[in-house]
Design a protein around this motif. Structure first.
Motif, PDB file in Angstrom:
ATOM      1  N   PHE A   1       0.828  -1.204   0.000  1.00 45.25           N
ATOM      2  CA  PHE A   1       0.000   0.000   0.000  1.00 45.25           C
ATOM      3  C   PHE A   1       0.867   1.260   0.000  1.00 45.25           C
ATOM      4  N   GLU A   2       1.932   1.227   0.774  1.00 41.63           N
ATOM      5  CA  GLU A   2       2.814   2.392   0.866  1.00 41.63           C
ATOM      6  C   GLU A   2       3.411   2.737  -0.502  1.00 41.63           C
ATOM      7  N   LEU A   3       3.808   1.723  -1.251  1.00 37.36           N
ATOM      8  CA  LEU A   3       4.447   1.956  -2.546  1.00 37.36           C
ATOM      9  C   LEU A   3       3.458   2.352  -3.636  1.00 37.36           C
ATOM     10  N   THR A   4       2.266   1.783  -3.587  1.00 37.97           N
ATOM     11  CA  THR A   4       1.350   1.942  -4.721  1.00 37.97           C
ATOM     12  C   THR A   4       0.319   3.042  -4.539  1.00 37.97           C
ATOM     13  N   ALA A   5      -0.106   3.281  -3.314  1.00 35.48           N
ATOM     14  CA  ALA A   5      -1.240   4.183  -3.098  1.00 35.48           C
ATOM     15  C   ALA A   5      -0.958   5.613  -3.551  1.00 35.48           C
ATOM     16  N   VAL A   6       0.286   6.014  -3.507  1.00 36.29           N
ATOM     17  CA  VAL A   6       0.630   7.388  -3.897  1.00 36.29           C
ATOM     18  C   VAL A   6       1.243   7.461  -5.291  1.00 36.29           C
ATOM     19  N   HIS A   7       1.386   6.320  -5.941  1.00 40.07           N
ATOM     20  CA  HIS A   7       2.021   6.332  -7.265  1.00 40.07           C
ATOM     21  C   HIS A   7       1.000   6.762  -8.314  1.00 40.07           C
ATOM     22  N   PRO A   8       1.318   7.724  -9.154  1.00 39.61           N
ATOM     23  CA  PRO A   8       0.343   8.228 -10.134  1.00 39.61           C
ATOM     24  C   PRO A   8      -0.070   7.209 -11.189  1.00 39.61           C
ATOM     25  N   ALA A   9       0.672   6.115 -11.320  1.00 39.94           N
ATOM     26  CA  ALA A   9       0.303   5.102 -12.304  1.00 39.94           C
ATOM     27  C   ALA A   9      -0.483   3.950 -11.692  1.00 39.94           C
ATOM     28  N   CYS A  10      -0.879   4.104 -10.428  1.00 41.41           N
ATOM     29  CA  CYS A  10      -1.673   3.073  -9.753  1.00 41.41           C
ATOM     30  C   CYS A  10      -2.937   3.700  -9.190  1.00 41.41           C
ATOM     31  N   ARG A  11      -4.040   3.012  -9.361  1.00 43.84           N
ATOM     32  CA  ARG A  11      -5.319   3.477  -8.825  1.00 43.84           C
ATOM     33  C   ARG A  11      -6.015   2.303  -8.145  1.00 43.84           C
ATOM     34  N   TRP A  12      -6.253   2.439  -6.832  1.00 47.55           N
ATOM     35  CA  TRP A  12      -6.977   1.407  -6.090  1.00 47.55           C
ATOM     36  C   TRP A  12      -8.469   1.659  -6.229  1.00 47.55           C
ATOM     37  N   ARG A  13      -9.216   0.619  -6.648  1.00 42.36           N
ATOM     38  CA  ARG A  13     -10.613   0.787  -7.006  1.00 42.36           C
ATOM     39  C   ARG A  13     -11.554   0.149  -5.973  1.00 42.36           C
TER      40      ARG A  13
END
Length: 268
Positions: free
Chosen positions: A248-260
């Protein structure tokens, strides 16, 4: 924890960002029935990184206690996890609640009851998504799901057909893709399981899970598919919680990842 093992995920997401693309992730957590310390921990962890959760709830075993616990939340979606999560297959077969071992009408009636119960208990967060227990469902049931109100089905594995079907009687993993597309019902699968069900029954090796995520990112159709992460909060060990926190730490703020949210996926 060796943080370098996470670099392949960061690299893939960085490439997507450079190309102006984005990958959709979603979290499906199975077997919820009531508020527990483990559910508290999952919710608090997801809250910390603004990651929405889709809870697959067992209708026959839940009550207003869970409904009250989740009443004020708009980031948790409720899906139907069978009826009782009871195995009806003989010992020689893999466990199934929604297999072909009982009359079709009986199974569909139970799913109808499950749909009605959860939609009444969770009117604002319910999504018309069926999650079969053990990710297995008899193909003869699929045509009856839209009549109940289901618009989507979620099992484990690729949405596109594979060359190694699980068998004719039970559809699981890649084999279910052969029944789709179909009118009124979409397929919204999970693809990466954090649990080592056939070994320690704790967390899988983190590097192996990361490889699965990277493989999914490399193979998926970004316009139509997701990276579905499958968890079971009631049986997580500390290694699972550590893995999810870092993911979550790596992906939640990455502009190329969107949690749906679950509702985002069933509405597509």
């Amino acid at each position: 924890m060796d943080m370098s093992i996470w670099q392949p995920i960061v690299d893939r997401l960085d490439r997507l960002r450079a190309a102006g693309r984005r990958a959709d992730f979603w979290l499906r957590d199975d077997d919820a029935v009531a508020p527990t310390g483990a559910l508290d921990r999952l919710v608090e962890l997801a809250d910390r990184f603004s990651v929405p959760i889709t809870l697959a709830v067992i209708p026959a075993h839940t009550s207003g206690e869970l409904s009250h616990y989740l009443a004020s939340r708009d980031d948790i979606s409720i899906a139907v996890h069978g009826w009782t999560h009871q195995n009806h297959a003989p010992p020689a077969e893999k466990r199934q609640e929604l297999g072909g071992h009982r009359p079709r009408e009986v199974v569909l009636d139970e799913l109808d009851k499950g749909y009605s119960r959860l939609s009444a208990l969770h009117p604002s967060s319910f999504v018309p998504l069926l999650v079969p227990p053990w990710n297995r469902i008899d193909p003869g049931l699929l045509a009856g799901l839209p009549d109940i109100g289901f618009t989507a089905l979620s099992v484990f594995g690729a949405e596109r057909s594979s060359s190694n079907p699980d068998g004719a009687k039970t559809m699981k993993t890649g084999s279910i893709a052969s029944a789709f597309p179909r009118p009124g019902l979409s397929l919204v699968n999970t693809h990466v399981d954090v649990m080592d069900w056939h070994g320690t029954r704790g967390c899988r090796d983190h590097l192996e899970i990361i490889h699965d995520i990277v493989r999914r990112l490399d193979e998926m159709n970004l316009d139509e598919e997701t990276v579905g992460i499958l968890t079971h909060h009631l049986v997580h060990d500390e290694s699972v919680w550590q893995f999810l926190s870092r993911l979550f730490e790596l992906t939640a703020v990455h502009p190329a990842c969107r949690w749906r949210r679950g509702g985002d996926l069933t509405a597509r």
